[in-house]
Motif scaffolding. Sequence first.
Motif, PDB file in Angstrom:
ATOM      1  N   GLU A   8     -19.433 -68.374   7.214  1.00 19.24           N
ATOM      2  CA  GLU A   8     -18.964 -67.803   5.955  1.00 19.24           C
ATOM      3  C   GLU A   8     -20.120 -67.305   5.078  1.00 19.24           C
ATOM      4  O   GLU A   8     -20.100 -66.161   4.628  1.00 19.24           O
ATOM      5  CB  GLU A   8     -18.066 -68.834   5.253  1.00 19.24           C
TER       6      GLU A   8
ATOM      7  N   ASN B 284     -11.071 -65.829   3.885  1.00 17.35           N
ATOM      8  CA  ASN B 284     -10.600 -67.178   3.568  1.00 17.35           C
ATOM      9  C   ASN B 284      -9.108 -67.174   3.230  1.00 17.35           C
ATOM     10  O   ASN B 284      -8.375 -68.090   3.615  1.00 17.35           O
ATOM     11  CB  ASN B 284     -11.422 -67.757   2.412  1.00 17.35           C
TER      12      ASN B 284
ATOM     13  N   VAL C 173     -11.800 -59.852  -6.133  1.00 17.68           N
ATOM     14  CA  VAL C 173     -13.034 -60.617  -5.904  1.00 17.68           C
ATOM     15  C   VAL C 173     -14.240 -59.882  -6.496  1.00 17.68           C
ATOM     16  O   VAL C 173     -15.352 -60.364  -6.430  1.00 17.68           O
ATOM     17  CB  VAL C 173     -13.292 -60.906  -4.408  1.00 17.68           C
TER      18      VAL C 173
ATOM     19  N   LEU D 222     -12.674 -71.930  -9.250  1.00 19.75           N
ATOM     20  CA  LEU D 222     -12.229 -70.588  -9.683  1.00 19.75           C
ATOM     21  C   LEU D 222     -12.234 -69.578  -8.536  1.00 19.75           C
ATOM     22  O   LEU D 222     -12.559 -68.408  -8.734  1.00 19.75           O
ATOM     23  CB  LEU D 222     -13.096 -70.058 -10.833  1.00 19.75           C
ATOM     24  N   ARG D 223     -11.887 -70.031  -7.347  1.00 16.23           N
ATOM     25  CA  ARG D 223     -11.927 -69.120  -6.195  1.00 16.23           C
ATOM     26  C   ARG D 223     -10.549 -68.981  -5.561  1.00 16.23           C
ATOM     27  O   ARG D 223      -9.657 -69.799  -5.780  1.00 16.23           O
ATOM     28  CB  ARG D 223     -12.917 -69.649  -5.147  1.00 16.23           C
ATOM     29  N   VAL D 224     -10.445 -67.935  -4.765  1.00 18.17           N
ATOM     30  CA  VAL D 224      -9.280 -67.792  -3.897  1.00 18.17           C
ATOM     31  C   VAL D 224      -9.723 -68.082  -2.472  1.00 18.17           C
ATOM     32  O   VAL D 224     -10.888 -67.816  -2.140  1.00 18.17           O
ATOM     33  CB  VAL D 224      -8.681 -66.364  -3.990  1.00 18.17           C
TER      34      VAL D 224
ATOM     35  N   ARG E  42     -10.705 -64.752 -14.147  1.00 16.35           N
ATOM     36  CA  ARG E  42     -10.574 -65.863 -13.205  1.00 16.35           C
ATOM     37  C   ARG E  42     -10.273 -67.215 -13.869  1.00 16.35           C
ATOM     38  O   ARG E  42      -9.366 -67.937 -13.460  1.00 16.35           O
ATOM     39  CB  ARG E  42     -11.856 -65.932 -12.388  1.00 16.35           C
TER      40      ARG E  42
ATOM     41  N   SER F 200     -10.216 -60.898   1.491  1.00 23.00           N
ATOM     42  CA  SER F 200     -10.849 -62.187   1.756  1.00 23.00           C
ATOM     43  C   SER F 200     -10.414 -62.790   3.087  1.00 23.00           C
ATOM     44  O   SER F 200      -9.232 -63.025   3.327  1.00 23.00           O
ATOM     45  CB  SER F 200     -10.484 -63.162   0.618  1.00 23.00           C
TER      46      SER F 200
ATOM     47  N   GLN G 114     -17.866 -72.989   7.584  1.00 24.24           N
ATOM     48  CA  GLN G 114     -18.178 -72.895   6.158  1.00 24.24           C
ATOM     49  C   GLN G 114     -19.677 -72.852   5.889  1.00 24.24           C
ATOM     50  O   GLN G 114     -20.112 -72.311   4.885  1.00 24.24           O
ATOM     51  CB  GLN G 114     -17.548 -74.075   5.409  1.00 24.24           C
TER      52      GLN G 114
ATOM     53  N   GLU H 244      -9.613 -74.398  -1.317  1.00 22.90           N
ATOM     54  CA  GLU H 244     -10.452 -74.431  -0.114  1.00 22.90           C
ATOM     55  C   GLU H 244      -9.586 -74.107   1.115  1.00 22.90           C
ATOM     56  O   GLU H 244      -8.667 -74.856   1.462  1.00 22.90           O
ATOM     57  CB  GLU H 244     -11.163 -75.772   0.079  1.00 22.90           C
ATOM     58  N   SER H 245      -9.951 -73.020   1.766  1.00 25.80           N
ATOM     59  CA  SER H 245      -9.156 -72.563   2.906  1.00 25.80           C
ATOM     60  C   SER H 245      -8.978 -73.667   3.947  1.00 25.80           C
ATOM     61  O   SER H 245      -7.888 -73.853   4.496  1.00 25.80           O
ATOM     62  CB  SER H 245      -9.808 -71.329   3.539  1.00 25.80           C
TER      63      SER H 245
ATOM     64  N   ARG I 231     -14.176 -60.474 -11.767  1.00 28.45           N
ATOM     65  CA  ARG I 231     -13.770 -61.877 -11.869  1.00 28.45           C
ATOM     66  C   ARG I 231     -13.513 -62.299 -13.313  1.00 28.45           C
ATOM     67  O   ARG I 231     -13.427 -63.490 -13.599  1.00 28.45           O
ATOM     68  CB  ARG I 231     -14.872 -62.766 -11.299  1.00 28.45           C
TER      69      ARG I 231
HETATM   70  N1  LIG Z   1     -15.057 -72.392   0.567  1.00 29.43           N
HETATM   71  C1  LIG Z   1     -14.012 -71.588  -0.011  1.00 29.43           C
HETATM   72  C2  LIG Z   1     -14.590 -70.234  -0.353  1.00 29.43           C
HETATM   73  C3  LIG Z   1     -13.667 -69.416  -1.198  1.00 29.43           C
HETATM   74  C4  LIG Z   1     -14.313 -68.113  -1.623  1.00 29.43           C
HETATM   75  O1  LIG Z   1     -15.516 -67.880  -1.443  1.00 29.43           O
HETATM   76  N2  LIG Z   1     -13.508 -67.215  -2.171  1.00 29.43           N
HETATM   77  C5  LIG Z   1     -14.004 -65.925  -2.581  1.00 29.43           C
HETATM   78  C6  LIG Z   1     -13.256 -64.843  -1.864  1.00 29.43           C
HETATM   79  S1  LIG Z   1     -13.481 -64.955  -0.109  1.00 29.43           S
HETATM   80  C7  LIG Z   1     -13.823 -65.753  -4.067  1.00 29.43           C
HETATM   81  O2  LIG Z   1     -12.957 -66.340  -4.683  1.00 29.43           O
HETATM   82  N3  LIG Z   1     -14.670 -64.916  -4.619  1.00 29.43           N
HETATM   83  C8  LIG Z   1     -14.598 -64.546  -5.985  1.00 29.43           C
HETATM   84  C9  LIG Z   1     -15.271 -65.542  -6.869  1.00 29.43           C
HETATM   85  O3  LIG Z   1     -16.128 -66.278  -6.400  1.00 29.43           O
HETATM   86  O4  LIG Z   1     -14.933 -65.578  -8.044  1.00 29.43           O
HETATM   87  C10 LIG Z   1     -12.839 -71.473   0.949  1.00 29.43           C
HETATM   88  O5  LIG Z   1     -13.025 -71.647   2.154  1.00 29.43           O
HETATM   89  O6  LIG Z   1     -11.712 -71.259   0.497  1.00 29.43           O
END
Ligand SMILES: N[C@@H](CCC(=O)N[C@@H](CS)C(=O)NCC(=O)O)C(=O)O
Length: 198
Positions: free
Chosen positions: A102, A11, A33, A50-52, A39, A9, A98, A65-66, A36
């Motif tokens: 992205e 991010n 990723v 639920l994101r990284v 998650r 990733s 973003q 959020e990065s 999931r």
């Molecule tokens: N806007 C968020 C985007 C985060 C994002 O899209 N993370 C992705 C990996 S790059 C992720 O967690 N994907 C797996 C999922 O959506 O469950 C940021 O900038 O952190």
Amino acid sequence: VLLYNSAVSGNCYKVRQLLTHLGIPYEIHELSVIDRSDRADVIGGLNPALRVPTLVFDDGRSLAESGAILWHFADGTDYLPSDAFERAQVLQWMFFEQYDIEPNLAVVRFWAIAGIDPAPADAASRRAAGERALSAIEGHLAAGRAFLVAERYTIADIALYAYTHVAEEGGFSLAPYPLVRAWHDRVAVQPGHILITE
Ligand SMILES: N[C@@H](CCC(=O)N[C@@H](CS)C(=O)NCC(=O)O)C(=O)O
């Protein structure tokens, strides 16, 4: 701090890069990723999206959020200007990243990595939008700029470097963007620079 991370990733790479610059030690909890399924169990209480990246401080607070994570750690350091207008310019580029970079460069790269075959119309529109985003950066640098904001390396550069420097992994060519490539070279020689694969 503890970073819920994915190695591929961009991010998450942004966050690892800034923490490394600042000498802040971090532990990694790696999440896939692609699969999931775990998650919600793992980060549901920490990040509603639920994101990284999702970052957990030693006192238990969490931040996602990065861009928000970069802003938090960069504030008060050389990586974020103190001038109000320059801070807004940093945000200008981070929001641009973003919305314009992205969802196009990162998503097309993710398809390639995950072996996903997208709908052709979706692929074409993301590819065209990604090209427009790269052209926008090229145009900004054409005014003789070495970095995106304030003529110095900031979290705007960290945020936009992450997915632009691996655009070719998504099938974009950087050949038409020589100023973007020269800016990548300047970013890559910053003290403490790490690779996305580190
Ligand atoms: N806007 C968020 C985007 C985060 C994002 O899209 N993370 C992705 C990996 S790059 C992720 O967690 N994907 C797996 C999922 O959506 O469950 C940021 O900038 O952190």
